[in-house]
Design a protein around this motif. Structure first.
Motif, PDB file in Angstrom:
ATOM      1  N   ARG A   1      -5.643   7.183  13.000  1.00 22.21           N
ATOM      2  CA  ARG A   1      -6.478   8.299  12.599  1.00 22.21           C
ATOM      3  C   ARG A   1      -7.548   7.862  11.610  1.00 22.21           C
ATOM      4  O   ARG A   1      -8.718   8.206  11.746  1.00 22.21           O
ATOM      5  CB  ARG A   1      -5.604   9.389  11.976  1.00 22.21           C
ATOM      6  CG  ARG A   1      -6.282  10.726  11.819  1.00 22.21           C
ATOM      7  CD  ARG A   1      -5.346  11.722  11.155  1.00 22.21           C
ATOM      8  NE  ARG A   1      -4.939  11.280   9.843  1.00 22.21           N
ATOM      9  CZ  ARG A   1      -3.667  11.232   9.425  1.00 22.21           C
ATOM     10  NH1 ARG A   1      -2.682  11.600  10.230  1.00 22.21           N
ATOM     11  NH2 ARG A   1      -3.354  10.815   8.210  1.00 22.21           N
ATOM     12  N   ASP A   2      -7.145   7.065  10.605  1.00 26.45           N
ATOM     13  CA  ASP A   2      -8.058   6.716   9.522  1.00 26.45           C
ATOM     14  C   ASP A   2      -8.592   5.296   9.653  1.00 26.45           C
ATOM     15  O   ASP A   2      -8.937   4.664   8.658  1.00 26.45           O
ATOM     16  CB  ASP A   2      -7.360   6.860   8.168  1.00 26.45           C
ATOM     17  CG  ASP A   2      -6.897   8.286   7.930  1.00 26.45           C
ATOM     18  OD1 ASP A   2      -7.425   9.174   8.626  1.00 26.45           O
ATOM     19  OD2 ASP A   2      -6.033   8.486   7.084  1.00 26.45           O
TER      20      ASP A   2
ATOM     21  N   LYS B   1       0.842  -1.191   0.000  1.00 19.26           N
ATOM     22  CA  LYS B   1       0.000   0.000   0.000  1.00 19.26           C
ATOM     23  C   LYS B   1       0.873   1.235   0.000  1.00 19.26           C
ATOM     24  O   LYS B   1       1.947   1.256   0.603  1.00 19.26           O
ATOM     25  CB  LYS B   1      -0.905  -0.016   1.228  1.00 19.26           C
ATOM     26  CG  LYS B   1      -1.957  -1.098   1.112  1.00 19.26           C
ATOM     27  CD  LYS B   1      -2.840  -1.136   2.319  1.00 19.26           C
ATOM     28  CE  LYS B   1      -3.814  -2.288   2.200  1.00 19.26           C
ATOM     29  NZ  LYS B   1      -4.540  -2.502   3.439  1.00 19.26           N
TER      30      LYS B   1
ATOM     31  N   GLY C   1     -10.763   2.167   9.774  1.00 16.80           N
ATOM     32  CA  GLY C   1     -12.076   1.897   9.201  1.00 16.80           C
ATOM     33  C   GLY C   1     -12.251   2.457   7.810  1.00 16.80           C
ATOM     34  O   GLY C   1     -13.186   2.094   7.108  1.00 16.80           O
ATOM     35  N   GLN C   2     -11.367   3.340   7.390  1.00 15.51           N
ATOM     36  CA  GLN C   2     -11.493   3.891   6.041  1.00 15.51           C
ATOM     37  C   GLN C   2     -11.010   2.871   5.010  1.00 15.51           C
ATOM     38  O   GLN C   2     -10.222   1.980   5.338  1.00 15.51           O
ATOM     39  CB  GLN C   2     -10.650   5.157   5.936  1.00 15.51           C
ATOM     40  CG  GLN C   2     -11.178   6.261   6.817  1.00 15.51           C
ATOM     41  CD  GLN C   2     -10.906   7.620   6.228  1.00 15.51           C
ATOM     42  OE1 GLN C   2     -10.485   7.747   5.091  1.00 15.51           O
ATOM     43  NE2 GLN C   2     -11.166   8.653   7.004  1.00 15.51           N
ATOM     44  N   PRO C   3     -11.507   3.003   3.758  1.00 18.91           N
ATOM     45  CA  PRO C   3     -11.063   2.040   2.745  1.00 18.91           C
ATOM     46  C   PRO C   3      -9.558   2.151   2.497  1.00 18.91           C
ATOM     47  O   PRO C   3      -8.998   3.245   2.477  1.00 18.91           O
ATOM     48  CB  PRO C   3     -11.858   2.451   1.492  1.00 18.91           C
ATOM     49  CG  PRO C   3     -12.326   3.839   1.755  1.00 18.91           C
ATOM     50  CD  PRO C   3     -12.512   3.934   3.236  1.00 18.91           C
TER      51      PRO C   3
ATOM     52  N   ILE D   1      -7.251   1.193   4.500  1.00 19.33           N
ATOM     53  CA  ILE D   1      -6.488   1.183   5.748  1.00 19.33           C
ATOM     54  C   ILE D   1      -6.907  -0.051   6.535  1.00 19.33           C
ATOM     55  O   ILE D   1      -8.092  -0.232   6.806  1.00 19.33           O
ATOM     56  CB  ILE D   1      -6.770   2.445   6.597  1.00 19.33           C
ATOM     57  CG1 ILE D   1      -6.641   3.717   5.771  1.00 19.33           C
ATOM     58  CG2 ILE D   1      -5.896   2.450   7.846  1.00 19.33           C
ATOM     59  CD1 ILE D   1      -5.245   4.170   5.504  1.00 19.33           C
ATOM     60  N   SER D   2      -5.957  -0.866   6.861  1.00 15.51           N
ATOM     61  CA  SER D   2      -6.294  -2.079   7.591  1.00 15.51           C
ATOM     62  C   SER D   2      -5.407  -2.182   8.824  1.00 15.51           C
ATOM     63  O   SER D   2      -4.302  -1.635   8.868  1.00 15.51           O
ATOM     64  CB  SER D   2      -6.108  -3.293   6.675  1.00 15.51           C
ATOM     65  OG  SER D   2      -5.787  -4.426   7.428  1.00 15.51           O
TER      66      SER D   2
ATOM     67  N   THR E   1      -1.349   7.024  10.931  1.00 17.78           N
ATOM     68  CA  THR E   1      -2.380   6.941   9.900  1.00 17.78           C
ATOM     69  C   THR E   1      -3.369   5.837  10.231  1.00 17.78           C
ATOM     70  O   THR E   1      -4.574   5.996  10.044  1.00 17.78           O
ATOM     71  CB  THR E   1      -1.732   6.681   8.527  1.00 17.78           C
ATOM     72  OG1 THR E   1      -0.631   7.542   8.378  1.00 17.78           O
ATOM     73  CG2 THR E   1      -2.717   6.904   7.404  1.00 17.78           C
ATOM     74  N   LYS E   2      -2.867   4.745  10.728  1.00 17.60           N
ATOM     75  CA  LYS E   2      -3.751   3.617  11.067  1.00 17.60           C
ATOM     76  C   LYS E   2      -4.730   4.003  12.168  1.00 17.60           C
ATOM     77  O   LYS E   2      -5.906   3.638  12.133  1.00 17.60           O
ATOM     78  CB  LYS E   2      -2.911   2.419  11.518  1.00 17.60           C
ATOM     79  CG  LYS E   2      -2.496   1.529  10.369  1.00 17.60           C
ATOM     80  CD  LYS E   2      -2.189   0.115  10.783  1.00 17.60           C
ATOM     81  CE  LYS E   2      -1.095  -0.027  11.777  1.00 17.60           C
ATOM     82  NZ  LYS E   2      -0.473  -1.363  11.766  1.00 17.60           N
TER      83      LYS E   2
END
Lengths: 231, 186
Positions: free
Chosen positions: B120-121, B61, B123-125, B127-128, B117-118
């Motif tokens: 903060r974001d 990613k 649940g966003q597409p 980001i796992s 980033t993990k």
């Protein structure tokens, strides 16, 4: 009152016992020391923080700074079998003495056609032999004529047959710090094409820099073992 | 003729002073102790990507990736992200292998950024939770074996579990050239 006359004591100490201990320890260290095997080329390896030792039953591929490749194998029984097999399969014309010379000797780095001229030398003349390195011809995509691949395949076949645990031998790569990367890449490429993709790079030891992730991890494991021993 | 002394003659001691011998013994012990511990080489294990698995790089990613381009004179050109968008070339910077202010700082920053980033974001597409910092090591043809081992060592030092040695492309050689040109202008 009669006067007592004290005998004067000598300040000399008997050193015999100490001498015995010193030489006992000396003998122990002399026997425990494993000297570096004589190598055909000087290779200065880079250092790394890794702590894992070189695994037993491993094929050693030395790569000097000019890109010459040398082969060695610490499994003597497998080495004996492989040279006998290579001798008949590739018609090298080696005498039993020359085969024995290969088994007992250290790294060799010459093409198969030159192997006989090297192994027929006496140990005094071996130092003057000009090695050309084991050819690693990558122009042929199938690698059928690649001698390096042939050496490694032979060593792996006989190393597996002669190993105590039935595992195939590991490939150790010992390269010089100054070796250009394309030479390393060519060596690794030839082997990955033959489904060999695990390598051990031989390096010197180096301390872990303080404050880094690995350093903290090692500190943690030291602490846990300490508390375990206290409890 | 000399007379054999008797009676009042001095008796020579049969004892030998062993101190120098002990000295020598301990000197040799010290020598052997040092040679045994110092000459133990270590081995760094690597698994090279097999030729049949060429899609390793494609799975990475963008936000977890850091690319190290190893170049001449132990230089490292690095950039964050995959850098595959030709319209937006990545910001390439140059650094060296050093304990302070070297490439390690860039790796530590990557680990920190990925974790932030993990969080903060989440649940966003794209980001796992299982995303890990991934480093691609791409040695150029003018780099040496030392650079490669140093780079692999840096992975161990910083606890990076996911990394790969990949062949450099001409696009990335272009990045190096462009950075060199930009630096010489200053």
């Amino acid at each position: 009152m009669p006067k007592h006359k004290l005998p004067r004591k000598s300040t000399h100490i008997d050193m015999t016992a100490m001498c015995d201990v010193a030489f006992l320890l000396l003998t122990f260290f002399m026997l425990a020391t494993k000297f570096k095997p004589d190598e055909p080329v000087v290779v200065v390896t880079p250092s790394s923080v890794t702590e894992s030792p070189i695994p037993p039953n491993s094929i050693l591929l030395t790569l000097d700074k000019d890109g010459r490749i040398f082969f060695d194998f610490d499994n003597k029984a497998a080495k004996k079998d492989m040279i006998n097999d290579m001798n008949t399969a590739r018609k090298l014309g080696l005498t039993p003495d020359e085969c024995d010379n290969f088994v007992r000797g250290s790294s060799v780095g010459s093409s198969l056609s030159q192997l006989k001229s090297f192994l027929s030398l006496t140990s005094a003349d071996k130092g003057n032999f000009q090695f050309s390195g084991i050819p690693n011809d990558t122009t042929d995509a199938t690698l059928d004529n690649n001698e390096l691949v042939y050496w490694v395949q032979e060593a792996r076949a006989f190393g597996t047959a002669n190993s105590s645990d039935g595992k195939s031998p590991r490939i150790c790569i010992k390269a010089d710090s100054k070796t250009p990367y394309p030479k390393v890449r060519a060596l690794i490429n030839s082997l990955t094409k033959n489904e060999i993709d695990r390598f051990n790079l031989i390096t010197a030891a180096e301390a872990v820099p303080e404050g880094t992730a690995l350093w903290e991890e090692r500190m943690k494991s030291v602490k846990t073992t300490n508390t375990e021993t206290h409890n | 003729m000399a007379e054999i002394e008797s009676g009042g003659g001095k008796k020579l001691s049969t004892r030998v002073d062993l101190t120098p011998m002990v000295d020598l013994g301990f000197l040799l012990i010290t020598f052997f102790m040092f040679t045994t511990t110092m000459s133990k080489p270590k081995s760094l294990e690597i698994v090279m990507p097999s030729d049949k698995k060429t899609d390793v790089v494609n799975k990475v990613k963008d936000y977890t990736a850091l690319t190290l381009l190893l170049s001449k004179e132990n230089r490292i050109y690095y950039y964050y992200g995959i850098g595959d968008n030709p319209l937006v070339p990545p910001k390439v910077e140059v650094t060296y292998f050093k304990n302070q202010g070297g490439v390690r700082d860039a790796i530590i920053k990557l680990v920190k950024d990925v974790n932030e980033t993990k969080q903060r974001d989440a649940g966003q597409p794209g980001i796992s939770e299982t995303d890990v910092p991934t480093i691609l090591i791409k040695p150029d043809t003018n780099s040496t074996y030392l650079d490669m081992v140093n780079a692999l060592d840096e992975m161990q030092i910083n606890g990076i579990g996911t990394y790969a040695i990949v062949d450099i492309s001409d696009v990335e050689r272009g990045f190096i050239k462009a950075t060199e040109a930009a630096n010489s202008d200053q």
